[in-house]
Enzyme design. Structure first.
Site, PDB file in Angstrom:
ATOM      1  N   ASP A 118      -1.233  -3.277   3.637  1.00 21.95           N
ATOM      2  CA  ASP A 118      -1.806  -2.353   4.601  1.00 21.95           C
ATOM      3  C   ASP A 118      -1.719  -0.953   3.978  1.00 21.95           C
ATOM      4  O   ASP A 118      -1.136  -0.747   2.919  1.00 21.95           O
ATOM      5  CB  ASP A 118      -1.077  -2.458   5.945  1.00 21.95           C
ATOM      6  CG  ASP A 118      -1.954  -1.977   7.092  1.00 21.95           C
ATOM      7  OD1 ASP A 118      -1.730  -2.383   8.239  1.00 21.95           O
ATOM      8  OD2 ASP A 118      -2.890  -1.195   6.819  1.00 21.95           O
TER       9      ASP A 118
HETATM   10  C1  GLC Z   1      -4.789   0.567   8.953  1.00 25.64           C
HETATM   11  C2  GLC Z   1      -4.451  -0.673   9.757  1.00 25.64           C
HETATM   12  C3  GLC Z   1      -5.087  -1.932   9.250  1.00 25.64           C
HETATM   13  C4  GLC Z   1      -6.405  -1.608   8.596  1.00 25.64           C
HETATM   14  C5  GLC Z   1      -6.122  -0.742   7.366  1.00 25.64           C
HETATM   15  C6  GLC Z   1      -7.414  -0.325   6.662  1.00 25.64           C
HETATM   16  O1  GLC Z   1      -3.695   1.418   8.886  1.00 25.64           O
HETATM   17  O2  GLC Z   1      -3.078  -0.952   9.976  1.00 25.64           O
HETATM   18  O3  GLC Z   1      -5.250  -2.820  10.370  1.00 25.64           O
HETATM   19  O4  GLC Z   1      -7.062  -2.802   8.212  1.00 25.64           O
HETATM   20  O5  GLC Z   1      -5.353   0.396   7.675  1.00 25.64           O
HETATM   21  O6  GLC Z   1      -8.172   0.496   7.476  1.00 25.64           O
END
Ligand code: GLC
Length: 746
Positions: free
Chosen positions: A269
């Site tokens: 993440d």
């Molecule tokens: C965000 C979220 C995740 C998402 C990622 C990319 O912080 O936690 O669900 O897919 O970043 O946007």
């Protein structure tokens, strides 16, 4: 490319090129000018070469920009390796359908698969290759803002929906051949694992779960996505029992790769590798990079521990070339499965985006999804609106177009408002009047979304005037329909709330309207369960519409007029109040259960100031018609674990009758209970459901097959097995049904 050619390519790549494939850059970094190079780039410690050797990009969704970037990357890369473009397309790309919590409420995996397929087509036309969906985190804490992104509290429902979404996005071709057919995208299941159970409901907080609870309630939905062939898994921000997922080798290697056999790409993440320093797990970026590589993490999202530290880790053999090549091979294999080496632009087609995205056909599908997601919690006969009912549509949502979830990258002009839908000529059977009544947020509340800031800038005088107009409209009407709810920025990431009631200004409006018109209904926009005690007291009807998306206004008016008969069921319990959370139906019984005991006995598992039961339970939802479900009939009351035995399963049957005056759909649910096991077992668990559509007065039989496999659980010895003994099964229209029969497993 063949696998042999891919291996040759990996062999020919420089170490810097290989490391580049494990770096994902934020799109904003690539579309900026000089200030980016001296700002965020420098901050990340990335050279221009690092940027041009990156393997993927997050957060670019303009087809023209994607084409421009791909052209320059393919041209400039030493081996012309194309970029992967990834985005959070979680409830539609241009045509937005209900948030995943609303999709869970449909209990209709076939519909969810169809919507996911539609989304994949629009996403692919825009040039995006990977969607960060499905999110399958089990959610039982209404304080957590990301309840909206999940299909709910139940592992079985989440498993069914995870499979439906993965297959809708990726198509069956990929499962069979390992290559994607046109108009499909790679799916990424997230957030692995158990991100939905943060301590105190506070986002990014630690998750503390026994391995048994983790395996029973949290892992099954991720495993269902893996078994359905999901291409990618995203590590979660949280520590799981004090180890961040991103550096958790037990979770990412032992469970995901060895136990489940996942061979796809693992991505972190956002910034989760670097965040291991904040977690206090890594002293420095080098240790963070080492931990992530040891956990088989392939792509680092938007931080630079890998590009900065892997060269040194490889030099001193802390990380082996074999590990690096394995990670690079997984990333290139995904690009190859998408056909990007042959055609780096794949389905990107600006013209077809104009022609197809937001087409009438796609709008119709989104509207159907919204209509099926609505849950009727209460209806004292005032819905649907009878023809000629003078109806006042009141509330901050009557003109709002922002009735879509937090991860929607659209121009809200494409959304149909409630007023527009009500004023359409075909809805003239009911005379509507309109009054805003109040803002969505209380004055003084300021919400910062991803790109916008939301606050209530109305003056006190303006608020008084709005309230007076609304009360006047309600007085003149036969029925007042209040369109209220959370602001869309009150749900989603980094949106945990300690209080889960409606904003005070909206409750004030509800009290004032209900005081002058007892025929008051509430249409509720929400991304999480809310405390509806006062709403339930003052309103004669409550229709939960979640965040319904592009066609939300039309779907709501169709439902108010009875053209759509609500069939949704709650995918998550609505607590009596925030003091009850986390709450869910599949609780353990305890040694001092309140249910069935003398209520005057103080020494029971109970609260002294509120009931144990949620206000509205999982699986609950009304219809404009009524249904009767007969007592359960079993074809046998004993099934055997013996593989040679005849009675390896039983069939449980009920007769469902539409006892009302209009057609409708009932979601018939099967729950199983194990009276006694080597560990304490939940009071019941969902193990099947079926949607049954019946005309007025019609009946139909619904049967479920119960097998030994459905009775398995993580036993005291850590095995996943069934144990002989007495069981109950229940078949009904909500998790609270007592319509059941006992049987034995021998
Ligand atoms: C965000 C979220 C995740 C998402 C990622 C990319 O912080 O936690 O669900 O897919 O970043 O946007």
């Amino acid at each position: 490319m063949t696998e042999k050619e891919l291996r040759r390519l990996v062999k020919d790549m420089s170490r810097k090129e290989k490391i580049g494939q494990l770096l994902q850059l934020p799109g904003a970094l690539l579309s900026g000018g000089e200030e980016v190079a001296t700002g965020p780039l420098a901050e990340l410690g990335l050279s221009e070469e690092d940027v041009y050797l990156a393997g993927s990009v997050l957060g670019v969704w303009s087809p023209g920009e994607i084409r421009r970037l791909q052209q320059s990357y393919v041209k400039r890369h030493p081996h012309h390796i194309p970029l992967l473009f990834m985005l959070d397309v979680i409830n539609g790309c241009d045509t937005i359908y209900p948030i995943p919590l609303g999709l869970g409420a449909t209990f209709d995996p076939a519909l969810v698969k169809k919507l996911s397929k539609m989304s994949a087509r629009e996403t692919a036309l825009n040039g995006i290759h990977v969607t960060f969906s499905p999110m399958v985190d089990t959610v039982r804490d209404a304080r957590w803002g990301r309840c909206m992104e999940s299909t709910g509290e139940d592992p079985y429902l989440n498993r069914v929906m995870a499979r439906a979404m993965v297959r809708g996005y990726q198509g069956r071709e990929y499962e069979r051949t390992g290559t994607f057919e046109d108009s499909r995208v790679a799916a990424c299941v997230k957030h692995f694992a158990a991100y939905g159970a943060p301590t105190a409901g506070r986002d990014y907080n630690n998750v503390e779960l026994s391995e048994r609870t983790l395996r029973e309630d949290y892992l099954p939905a991720y495993q269902a996505a893996v078994d359905a062939g999901v291409s990618m898994v995203m590590t979660s921000f949280n520590t799981l029992n004090r180890v961040p997922s991103t550096g958790n080798r037990w979770l990412m290697h032992d469970v995901l790769r060895r136990e489940w056999g996942f061979e796809g790409v693992v991505i972190t993440d956002y910034a989760a590798v670097a965040e291991m320093l904040a977690h206090g797990i890594a002293e420095d970026a080098r240790e963070a990079a080492r931990l992530a590589m040891a956990a088989d993490v392939d792509i680092e999202m938007c931080t630079s521990c890998y590009p900065r530290e892997l060269p040194g880790l490889l030099e001193d053999r802390t990380v082996s070339e074999k590990q690096l090549d394995a990670a690079v091979m997984r990333v290139l294999s995904l690009k190859n499965a998408l056909g990007l080496f042959e055609n780096p632009y794949r389905d990107l087609d600006e013209e077809r985006v104009e022609q197809e995205c937001l087409s009438d056909e796609n709008r119709r599908k989104a509207r159907r999804g919204a209509e099926e997601s609505f849950v009727l919690l209460k209806n004292d006969g005032i819905l649907p609106l009878a023809p000629e009912t003078k109806t006042a549509l009141i509330g901050p949502y009557i003109d709002s177009r922002e009735m879509y979830g937090a991860w929607s990258f659209i121009d809200s002009e494409s959304v149909v408002s409630i007023r527009e839908a009500a004023e359409k000529k075909k809805n003239k059977s009911v005379p509507f009047t309109f009054a805003k009544g109040c803002e969505i947020l209380d004055r003084g509340t300021k919400l910062i979304g991803f790109t916008d800031v939301y606050e209530n800038t109305a003056t006190e005088e303006e608020e008084e005037r709005m309230l007076e107009e609304a009360v006047a409209a309600a007085k003149e009407a036969d029925t007042a329909v209040l369109c209220l709810g959370e602001h869309r920025a009150q749900s989603g990431e980094a949106a945990s709330r300690a209080e889960i009631t409606l904003p005070e200004c909206q409750l004030r409006l509800l009290r004032a309207v209900a005081a002058v018109n007892p025929n008051t209904a509430v249409v509720l926009f929400n991304g999480r369960p809310l405390d509806l005690r006062e709403v339930s007291e003052l309103a004669k009807a409550i229709l939960v519409v979640w965040f319904p998306g592009t066609e939300g206004g039309s779907a709501i008016v169709n439902t108010l007029l009875g053209r759509n008969n609500p069939s949704g069921k709650l995918p998550i319990s609505f607590p009596y109040c925030v003091g009850q959370v986390p709450v869910h139906y599949a609780q353990l019984i305890t040694g001092r259960p309140l249910a069935g005991s003398d209520p005057n006995n103080r020494f029971l598992s109970r609260y002294t100031d509120i009931p144990n039961e949620p206000l509205y339970p999982f699986g609950f939802g009304l219809s404009y018609t009524t249904f009767e479900i007969s007592p359960v009939r079993l074809d046998t009351a004993e099934i055997s674990r013996n593989k040679k035995a005849e009675n390896r399963s039983l069939t449980a049957t009920v007769t469902v009758t539409n006892t009302g005056d209009r057609a409708g759909c009932e979601v018939v649910q099967l729950y199983l209970r194990d009276y006694a096991g080597s560990v304490a077992r939940p009071i019941r668990e969902l193990r099947g459901f079926e949607r049954v559509t019946l005309g007025a007065g019609e009946s139909a039989e619904v049967s479920f097959t119960v097998t030994e496999k459905m009775l398995r659980f993580w036993t005291i010895d850590g095995a996943y097995a069934s144990e002989p003994g007495r069981f109950a099964l229940y078949i009904g229209s909500s998790s609270g049904t007592e319509n059941g029969a006992d049987f034995t497993l021998c």
